[in-house]
Motif scaffolding. Sequence first.
Motif, mmCIF file in Angstrom:
data_model
loop_
_atom_site.group_PDB
_atom_site.id
_atom_site.type_symbol
_atom_site.label_atom_id
_atom_site.label_comp_id
_atom_site.label_asym_id
_atom_site.label_seq_id
_atom_site.Cartn_x
_atom_site.Cartn_y
_atom_site.Cartn_z
ATOM 1 N N SER A 5 0.791 -1.229 0.000
ATOM 2 C CA SER A 5 0.000 0.000 0.000
ATOM 3 C C SER A 5 0.827 1.285 0.000
ATOM 4 O O SER A 5 0.301 2.348 -0.318
ATOM 5 N N CYS A 6 2.106 1.220 0.318
ATOM 6 C CA CYS A 6 2.897 2.460 0.384
ATOM 7 C C CYS A 6 2.941 3.169 -0.969
ATOM 8 O O CYS A 6 3.011 4.397 -1.024
ATOM 9 N N TYR A 7 2.858 2.418 -2.056
ATOM 10 C CA TYR A 7 2.890 3.032 -3.393
ATOM 11 C C TYR A 7 1.602 3.791 -3.697
ATOM 12 O O TYR A 7 1.571 4.604 -4.614
ATOM 13 N N TRP A 8 0.571 3.524 -2.942
ATOM 14 C CA TRP A 8 -0.704 4.225 -3.093
ATOM 15 C C TRP A 8 -0.852 5.323 -2.044
ATOM 16 O O TRP A 8 -1.513 6.336 -2.282
ATOM 17 N N LYS A 9 -0.244 5.123 -0.885
ATOM 18 C CA LYS A 9 -0.385 6.074 0.215
ATOM 19 C C LYS A 9 0.594 7.245 0.116
ATOM 20 O O LYS A 9 0.222 8.386 0.410
ATOM 21 N N GLU A 10 1.829 6.998 -0.284
ATOM 22 C CA GLU A 10 2.828 8.067 -0.345
ATOM 23 C C GLU A 10 2.415 9.189 -1.305
ATOM 24 O O GLU A 10 2.578 10.367 -0.961
ATOM 25 N N PRO A 11 1.860 8.879 -2.488
ATOM 26 C CA PRO A 11 1.409 9.980 -3.356
ATOM 27 C C PRO A 11 0.283 10.814 -2.742
ATOM 28 O O PRO A 11 0.168 12.007 -3.046
ATOM 29 N N LEU A 12 -0.526 10.228 -1.870
ATOM 30 C CA LEU A 12 -1.564 11.007 -1.176
ATOM 31 C C LEU A 12 -0.925 12.041 -0.246
ATOM 32 O O LEU A 12 -1.384 13.185 -0.169
ATOM 33 N N LEU A 13 0.135 11.647 0.430
ATOM 34 C CA LEU A 13 0.840 12.567 1.319
ATOM 35 C C LEU A 13 1.527 13.679 0.521
ATOM 36 O O LEU A 13 1.523 14.842 0.933
ATOM 37 N N GLU A 14 2.100 13.318 -0.617
ATOM 38 C CA GLU A 14 2.732 14.317 -1.483
ATOM 39 C C GLU A 14 1.695 15.299 -2.027
ATOM 40 O O GLU A 14 1.942 16.513 -2.074
ATOM 41 N N ALA A 15 0.532 14.783 -2.426
ATOM 42 C CA ALA A 15 -0.540 15.654 -2.923
ATOM 43 C C ALA A 15 -1.009 16.599 -1.824
ATOM 44 O O ALA A 15 -1.234 17.790 -2.075
ATOM 45 N N ALA A 16 -1.139 16.095 -0.603
ATOM 46 C CA ALA A 16 -1.572 16.937 0.518
ATOM 47 C C ALA A 16 -0.605 18.103 0.715
ATOM 48 O O ALA A 16 -1.037 19.226 0.993
ATOM 49 N N GLU A 17 0.681 17.858 0.558
ATOM 50 C CA GLU A 17 1.663 18.938 0.683
ATOM 51 C C GLU A 17 1.535 19.947 -0.460
ATOM 52 O O GLU A 17 1.676 21.151 -0.239
ATOM 53 N N ARG A 18 1.260 19.472 -1.666
ATOM 54 C CA ARG A 18 1.044 20.406 -2.781
ATOM 55 C C ARG A 18 -0.208 21.252 -2.523
ATOM 56 O O ARG A 18 -0.215 22.456 -2.807
ATOM 57 N N PHE A 19 -1.260 20.639 -1.994
ATOM 58 C CA PHE A 19 -2.478 21.393 -1.666
ATOM 59 C C PHE A 19 -2.150 22.472 -0.626
ATOM 60 O O PHE A 19 -2.607 23.602 -0.735
ATOM 61 N N ARG A 20 -1.375 22.095 0.370
ATOM 62 C CA ARG A 20 -1.009 23.044 1.436
ATOM 63 C C ARG A 20 -0.249 24.237 0.837
ATOM 64 O O ARG A 20 -0.505 25.385 1.198
#
Length: 179
Positions: A5-20
């Motif tokens: 699942s890390c390959y699916w979860k890590e991009p979510l964290l990266e996207a959250a930082e771009r949103f921020r």
Amino acid sequence: MIWESCYWKEPLLEAAERFRSLKVVEEPSEDQLVQLEKDVLVGFYSVRKLFETPTKITDEIKNSKLDVAWYPNVGKHVNWRNNHRLDELYDFSSGGREQRDAWFICSRIMHSFIFAPVVGDAGGLEAILFTSDNDKDKRLYALHIDHLIEFFKSVGNDNPTEIRWERNQVTGEESTVVK
């Protein structure tokens, strides 16, 4: 089926930082807005895939609810020729707030007929507007950017520590409990 699942979860964290980072950009560029849309669409697809894999996300996250605002359609049919005229199609002076489960939001985003960022008067990304092909003539939804960031981070950082399989003695129905 998702095995790692890390390959699916890590991009979510990266996207959250771009949103921020978009929260403080005075006027987001076209490239940034395209990246936002890609991050949201692919992100919610990823969330749904993780939800469909029985052991990668806790039940608490799967059952989470998000606060959304909504605005009613003013009685006009929404189509591809007018879907950019939001102020003519929806009543932004009325509407309401409600909590919707994450699956509902995932489905509406993945089947979005309208997707639009909301940039504040002073700049900075404030929310996303969306509605599905099924809901377009009823409501337009708004998800505040802070709630989106929080949700993507909670999914991206969710690491189950207990998985239990159960069978109902009366019905024989099987279920998995993930904590």
